[in-house]
Design a protein around this motif. Sequence first.
Motif: not given
Length: 907
Positions: A694-719
């Motif tokens: 369960k802990k490993e699953e949450h860690e993987i989900a957290s990593e995937n979520f952080d990657a999505l937010q990084d992608s969102a942050r990059a897209m927001l910089s696109d005018s």
Amino acid sequence: MRNLILWISVLVLLSGCSTSLKSNWKNFNAYYNTFYNAEKSFESGLKKNLAQNREYNPLQPIRIHPSPVNAGAQDFDKAIQKAADILRKHDDTKWVDDALFLIGKSYYYRQDYFSADQKFRELYITTDDPEMQFRSSLWQGRVFLDMELYSEGVAFLTEQLNDYEGLWSKNYKAEAQVLLAQHQVGLENWQAAVEHLTAGLPDLKEKEYRERGYFLLGQLYEKINAPESAYRAYEEVQNHFSEYRIQYLAQRKRAEVARKLGRNDLAFSIFDDMIRDDKNVEYRSELDFELARTEHERQNYRQAQDLYNNVLHNSNSQPPAEIKARAYYGLAEIHRFGYDNFSKAAVYYDSAAQVNVAPDRLPENFEAQSLAESFGNYARIKSEISLQDSLLSLGQLSQAERDSVLTKIRLERIQELEDQRKEQQQQRDQLVMVDSENDGQTTQNTTNGFLNENSPVLQQSAKQQFYATWGDRPLADYWRVRSMIRASTFSDEIEEDELLDGETDIFNIEIDMSRIPLTEEDQDSVRHRIAAYDYELGNLFFLSLNMPDSAVHYFEKAIERPSDDNINIVSLYSLSELYFIEGNERKARDYANRLISGYPQTAYAKRLADQYGIESVGTQETWSEIDPVQRYSVIIEDDSLDSAEKAERLFDLSLSFSSHEVASRAQFESIQLYMTEAKEDSNYQEKLDRWIKKKEEHEIASENFDALQDSARAMLSDSTISGDQRIGYQSLLDSTLQKPDISNVFPYEGLYWDKARTVIDTFLRMFPDSELQPRVARLHKELQLPEAEPEGGEESAGDTTAEFPNDGYRNCEDIGEELSVRGGVQQFVNEIDIIGNFGITELRYHFKVNQRGIVEKYNLLTDDVPGSLIDLFAQQIEETLSFEPVLYGGQAISLACEVVFPVNRSN
């Protein structure tokens, strides 16, 4: 004119019986255009499958109906395709049942057991031919056998035999009984298997089934300790000859059983006859081993030893790995029981343990690894005792006597080194003959094996010949280039220098006197050390080797020598226990009295005082005078206490002597022992695995979520992105990933985990400066109870849509089906050890199962269920639960359904 009349006659006949001829024509067309080719393909695949060599392990129950192997797959695929054409194009012919049956068998031999089971079930339901029903039932029984669904197989075949009692033909009923016996073997119900086999074997039609059947019957009689019946069963095998390997194994087993019955002469005669049979040449090493074993049982140890060595070192017959291991094991037993040479026994046990062989190829009582360790410890301790005795003897001599002994030892060592030097010189002085015409090759003696690999002498000679030709070549490319090869004369000079150095070393030998105990204090220390070794040997013979007489000998030696109190305490206690086990209560009481009078406040003394009703004369003051370090040692070495009792006493000791240096160590050991006791819970490892997952699953989900937010942050910089897209990305960036509540799978719950946490908190408060504090702090963090998420923070248990999206799964309610537990719901619940009244009558679960009825995911829908009850059901679900496959539209489907389990047993 005659042809015209013939055709007119045919037309008239056709017009009169058109219906019958039309049907016959369809059957004819279906057979020769389709089914005939399907049968040919199946027969071709079957021939290839059955032609494969099958290995039989006589130490494990064999299969009467052999499992399919990976052969003939393409032919079976063709058979399935051709037979399927019957079902698609000729479904109104009489070949439909045969086509279904052929498809089922083809799937079976392709090892696609689930598809095979489906086809046999379909045939059973759709056919009007009773014989086809019986044949499909038998093949379903075989499918269950190869899927290792033994309980389901027993239930199914028993039901079939009972429901159609009196309708089965003799041959089919016999085969059903034999299949039922094999399922009982899978469940290790040996007696039931014997009963079914004896009922079915005489009427079996296939000779090869009878041959393997009587062999299996002999194995089962051995399992239930009926050697006379086993002997007769193995003897019966020869009356049903089909495969020589089975005949050979049956003869071997017959002789082995004769040996168990004490008929060693008969066993020897059987094995001797088998060796003389030319058909057994390839089994020579196995038969030589059995002869050795027979001589071993006769206690003809010298003959047995020679035969065992012949098995191991006969260059003309290399033994299989299991025979090699058992031969070493036999030699170990001869030196152990026949010669009382435990040091050599240790070597042979170790050799047996080092042979790489699968455990199922060895007898159940083959314990080479543990015995190698035990006897290896014996050899080590005995060697140390001998050394300490020698040092003590030297220390007790006068200076003149000691110098004389040391001079003698030095001369003996010089002689040993001189002999070694001469042997090396002789090897170097051997004449090296090089045949230039044969490029340095010499005639090989074929008796030494391929490339003379079995002859150390010839190997050394070949090596010398190589160096005579090439010198000391470098390990590099172009090594044949003469300029890169050092001259052999240079090498000879080095060797001469080495010899000179060796001669110098001989005369520089010094004897280390630092370990010789010269003072009385040092000599007492050695005596105490020897007593401790004697105790170790006694403990080894008592606990590991089950040799009580030897254990008594060494325990008595331990208390006769000057020794530490701990050694005296445990040795006296062990002696009392050993004599009590042997029935000598007088001696047991004598040693109990010595322990109670000498060490009244020890746990050992208290236990013996209670056992024999002896009043202890010791006082609390006597125990209180004992040093805390000694108390700590007594508690740690007290084998009469379990881990929890030791932990409690160590914790009390640490509180009583909180300022003593031993207190922190005692408290740390208390933590470790409480954790050890907690881990004995049968569900601990499973809960720990689930927690980590369960802990490993949450860690993987957290990593995937952080990657999505990084992608969102990059897209927001696109005018260039649109407003709606910007809102979506910003929403993702502002969101948070909720931490799941996994407290329900927390593995560190229970009485002893709570006690460990209590001691941890006390340690951190009492010993902040201890060197153990970082380790205890890590344990505190790991064992800290998790905080459950607030209510409403996650989806409710009843919201199965969120947790179980039904993609690819049909809902039971939508299609009017329900899941059926294999073996029945009540049987599933009865296997759960439910103790006490939980106040709950049923548990409702939501399951997702695949086409085979295997659980893929599940979720508890019932609220307010005690955690212990959840764990009981979770363990049983994950270990044993499976459902009957559900057919919908003629195909097995994956389902998402609710199932209710009663909590209280029906019985």
